[in-house]
Write an enzyme that holds these catalytic residues in place. Structure first.
Site, PDB file in Angstrom:
ATOM      1  N   ASN A 122     -10.096  -0.071  -0.639  1.00  0.00           N
ATOM      2  CA  ASN A 122      -8.640   0.090  -0.547  1.00  0.00           C
ATOM      3  C   ASN A 122      -8.016  -0.599  -1.765  1.00  0.00           C
ATOM      4  OD1 ASN A 122      -5.920  -0.353  -0.017  1.00  0.00           O
ATOM      5  ND2 ASN A 122      -6.210  -0.792   2.150  1.00  0.00           N
ATOM      6  N   HIS A 150      -3.270   7.379   1.701  1.00  0.00           N
ATOM      7  CA  HIS A 150      -3.643   6.059   1.185  1.00  0.00           C
ATOM      8  C   HIS A 150      -5.025   5.709   1.712  1.00  0.00           C
ATOM      9  CE1 HIS A 150      -3.974   1.886   0.502  1.00  0.00           C
ATOM     10  NE2 HIS A 150      -3.712   1.547   1.749  1.00  0.00           N
ATOM     11  N   CYS A 195       0.808  -1.229   0.000  1.00  0.00           N
ATOM     12  CA  CYS A 195       0.000   0.000   0.000  1.00  0.00           C
ATOM     13  C   CYS A 195       0.837   1.273   0.000  1.00  0.00           C
ATOM     14  CB  CYS A 195      -0.983  -0.009   1.168  1.00  0.00           C
ATOM     15  SG  CYS A 195      -2.205  -1.316   1.001  1.00  0.00           S
TER      16      CYS A 195
HETATM   17  N1  COA Z   1     -19.065  -7.692   9.238  1.00  0.00           N
HETATM   18  C1  COA Z   1     -19.649  -7.784  10.426  1.00  0.00           C
HETATM   19  N2  COA Z   1     -18.970  -8.012  11.563  1.00  0.00           N
HETATM   20  C2  COA Z   1     -17.650  -8.142  11.477  1.00  0.00           C
HETATM   21  C3  COA Z   1     -16.958  -8.055  10.245  1.00  0.00           C
HETATM   22  C4  COA Z   1     -17.731  -7.830   9.093  1.00  0.00           C
HETATM   23  N3  COA Z   1     -17.200  -7.720   7.868  1.00  0.00           N
HETATM   24  N4  COA Z   1     -15.649  -8.234  10.479  1.00  0.00           N
HETATM   25  C5  COA Z   1     -15.492  -8.406  11.798  1.00  0.00           C
HETATM   26  N5  COA Z   1     -16.715  -8.366  12.399  1.00  0.00           N
HETATM   27  C6  COA Z   1     -17.013  -8.473  13.817  1.00  0.00           C
HETATM   28  C7  COA Z   1     -15.989  -9.321  14.559  1.00  0.00           C
HETATM   29  O1  COA Z   1     -16.319 -10.679  14.513  1.00  0.00           O
HETATM   30  C8  COA Z   1     -16.070  -8.765  15.960  1.00  0.00           C
HETATM   31  O2  COA Z   1     -17.190  -9.295  16.626  1.00  0.00           O
HETATM   32  P1  COA Z   1     -17.129  -9.615  18.200  1.00  0.00           P
HETATM   33  O3  COA Z   1     -16.904  -8.269  18.834  1.00  0.00           O
HETATM   34  O4  COA Z   1     -18.458 -10.204  18.456  1.00  0.00           O
HETATM   35  O5  COA Z   1     -15.962 -10.540  18.366  1.00  0.00           O
HETATM   36  C9  COA Z   1     -16.366  -7.279  15.733  1.00  0.00           C
HETATM   37  O6  COA Z   1     -16.938  -7.174  14.415  1.00  0.00           O
HETATM   38  C10 COA Z   1     -15.117  -6.416  15.803  1.00  0.00           C
HETATM   39  O7  COA Z   1     -14.100  -7.059  15.005  1.00  0.00           O
HETATM   40  P2  COA Z   1     -12.716  -6.433  14.768  1.00  0.00           P
HETATM   41  O8  COA Z   1     -11.898  -7.296  13.863  1.00  0.00           O
HETATM   42  O9  COA Z   1     -12.143  -6.081  16.114  1.00  0.00           O
HETATM   43  O10 COA Z   1     -13.186  -5.133  13.989  1.00  0.00           O
HETATM   44  P3  COA Z   1     -12.457  -3.756  13.762  1.00  0.00           P
HETATM   45  O11 COA Z   1     -13.206  -2.681  14.386  1.00  0.00           O
HETATM   46  O12 COA Z   1     -10.989  -3.855  14.019  1.00  0.00           O
HETATM   47  O13 COA Z   1     -12.662  -3.579  12.206  1.00  0.00           O
HETATM   48  C11 COA Z   1     -11.401  -3.761  10.211  1.00  0.00           C
HETATM   49  C12 COA Z   1     -12.102  -4.503  11.326  1.00  0.00           C
HETATM   50  C13 COA Z   1     -10.731  -4.784   9.292  1.00  0.00           C
HETATM   51  C14 COA Z   1     -12.437  -2.970   9.432  1.00  0.00           C
HETATM   52  C15 COA Z   1     -10.373  -2.789  10.836  1.00  0.00           C
HETATM   53  O14 COA Z   1      -9.567  -3.503  11.755  1.00  0.00           O
HETATM   54  C16 COA Z   1      -9.516  -2.133   9.828  1.00  0.00           C
HETATM   55  O15 COA Z   1      -9.993  -1.410   8.966  1.00  0.00           O
HETATM   56  N6  COA Z   1      -8.195  -2.307   9.928  1.00  0.00           N
HETATM   57  C17 COA Z   1      -7.271  -1.718   9.018  1.00  0.00           C
HETATM   58  C18 COA Z   1      -7.265  -2.487   7.758  1.00  0.00           C
HETATM   59  C19 COA Z   1      -6.476  -1.805   6.693  1.00  0.00           C
HETATM   60  O16 COA Z   1      -6.597  -0.627   6.510  1.00  0.00           O
HETATM   61  N7  COA Z   1      -5.660  -2.584   6.004  1.00  0.00           N
HETATM   62  C20 COA Z   1      -4.863  -2.121   4.942  1.00  0.00           C
HETATM   63  C21 COA Z   1      -3.772  -1.292   5.442  1.00  0.00           C
HETATM   64  S1  COA Z   1      -2.851  -0.768   4.134  1.00  0.00           S
END
Ligand code: COA
Length: 334
Positions: free
Chosen positions: A285, A255, A113
């Site tokens: 993304n 980004h 990225c």
């Molecule tokens: N839909 C619904 N629920 C979801 C889900 C989805 N697509 N993905 C995860 N969940 C749930 C999980 O199971 C968890 O449930 P629980 O609390 O009952 O265990 C809850 O939502 C929170 O999960 P978590 O993984 O902690 O979510 P988050 O707030 O961290 O969001 C991302 C997940 C991936 C959106 C976030 O971590 C993110 O955007 N990270 C950066 C990713 C990124 O930018 N990557 C590229 C970098 S270059």
């Protein structure tokens, strides 16, 4: 030429036709439009069909950038991608050839990225050295080809696309001049975002990979925290080396990882939210393509005006990160 500096003289982008909305994702996995939109700012993403590879998107974006610059030749092509057409050879020579650019040096840069910012620096280096007078820099990804379509941690986030810019030798006083660079990496975080199979560690022949090993594995929460931290730090460093105060930044083009990440970076830097350009809603993304796609959209929308002080920043797998400052040039809108 004293202080020979890379100057942006044209840009363009391309996305595949196929659109996948959050509602379409929710039909095949346990998620919802409301969850994805509130956590990421994304409502839809573009996806390549079976017949489209990264080079196809790169050629389209590259052709538009050359047209925007009003040039037909360059001295080098640098392509940032994490999803090359093949593991070997690099994709850039094919792209240069298909664009009719002859036998110029053409190579891929892999920083996922952050790849576009790394590619900008290598292109600016070629120009500063006098090795090239003009360089085509492309960020292109068929990123969904390494995403497990059933993984709700990654499938909602990533999309496909390409963006390109043409850089030419000029001086730091020119509009379009790339003024400052800060790049960094931390290999200790290599496992945060990883595709395990297909490389020399887990070979195509020999060890038998698990089917999921060809897809990207991401530790979303840790990525989120590191992305905010590194993008803020890198931005501060490049602003200091450029000699700009934070308040002088007219537009932050980060980004497009996640709208919440971008808003957090702007907030930490104390850049007003309306100066942080966000176009993630319809694209997701797109990894190395995201910054040039965002620049093209911001330019076409009239958000970027000639003379604006622009701050670019990215974080990606590796981990890698970076930030770049430039003054926006006067370019025609298509
Ligand atoms: N839909 C619904 N629920 C979801 C889900 C989805 N697509 N993905 C995860 N969940 C749930 C999980 O199971 C968890 O449930 P629980 O609390 O009952 O265990 C809850 O939502 C929170 O999960 P978590 O993984 O902690 O979510 P988050 O707030 O961290 O969001 C991302 C997940 C991936 C959106 C976030 O971590 C993110 O955007 N990270 C950066 C990713 C990124 O930018 N990557 C590229 C970098 S270059």
């Amino acid at each position: 030429m004293a202080n020979r500096t890379a100057v942006l003289i044209g840009l363009g982008s391309a996305v595949p036709d196929q659109i996948e909305t959050n509602d379409m994702l929710a039909e095949r996995m346990d998620t919802s439009d409301a969850w994805i939109h509130s956590r990421t700012g994304i409502k839809a993403r573009r996806k390549v069909g079976k017949d489209t590879a990264t080079s196809d998107l790169a050629v389209e974006a590259g052709a538009r950038a050359l047209k925007s610059a009003g040039v037909a030749t360059v001295d080098a092509v640098v392509l940032a991608t994490a999803t090359p057409d093949y593991q070997c050879p690099a994709t850039a020579p094919t792209v240069a050839n298909r664009l009719g650019l002859g036998t110029v040096p053409a190579y891929d840069v892999g920083a996922v990225c952050s790849g576009f910012l790394y590619a900008l620096l290598t292109a600016a280096g070629l120009i500063a050295l006098g090795t090239a007078g003009r360089v085509l820099v492309i960020g292109a990804e068929a990123f969904t080809t390494i995403i497990d379509p059933m993984d709700r941690g990654t499938a909602p986030i990533f999309g496909d696309g390409a963006g390109a810019v043409v850089l030419e030798a000029g001086s730091p006083a020119d509009q379009g001049a790339l003024l400052g660079f800060d790049l960094g990496s931390d290999g200790d975080l290599a496992e945060l975002i990883i595709v395990r199979a297909g490389g020399s560690r887990q070979r195509a022949a020999g060890t038998e990979p698990e089917p999921g090993d060809y897809f990207m594995d991401m530790q979303g929460k840790t990525v989120f925290a590191n992305a905010v931290l590194r993008m803020e730090e890198s931005s501060r460093k490049v602003l200091a080396s450029t000699g700009w105060a934070v308040g002088e930044v007219d537009c932050l083009v980060g980004h497009q990882a996640n709208a919440r990440i971008l808003r957090a970076v702007a907030e930490h830097l104390e850049i007003p939210a309306e100066r942080a350009f966000i176009n993630i809603e319809q694209l997701g993304n797109t990894a190395a393509a995201s910054i040039p796609l965002a620049l093209t959209d911001a330019h076409e929308a009239g958000v970027l005006q000639a003379g604006d002080r622009v701050l670019l920043t990215a974080f990606g797998a590796g981990a890698t990160w970076g930030a770049v400052t430039l003054v926006w040039p006067a370019l025609a809108r298509s």
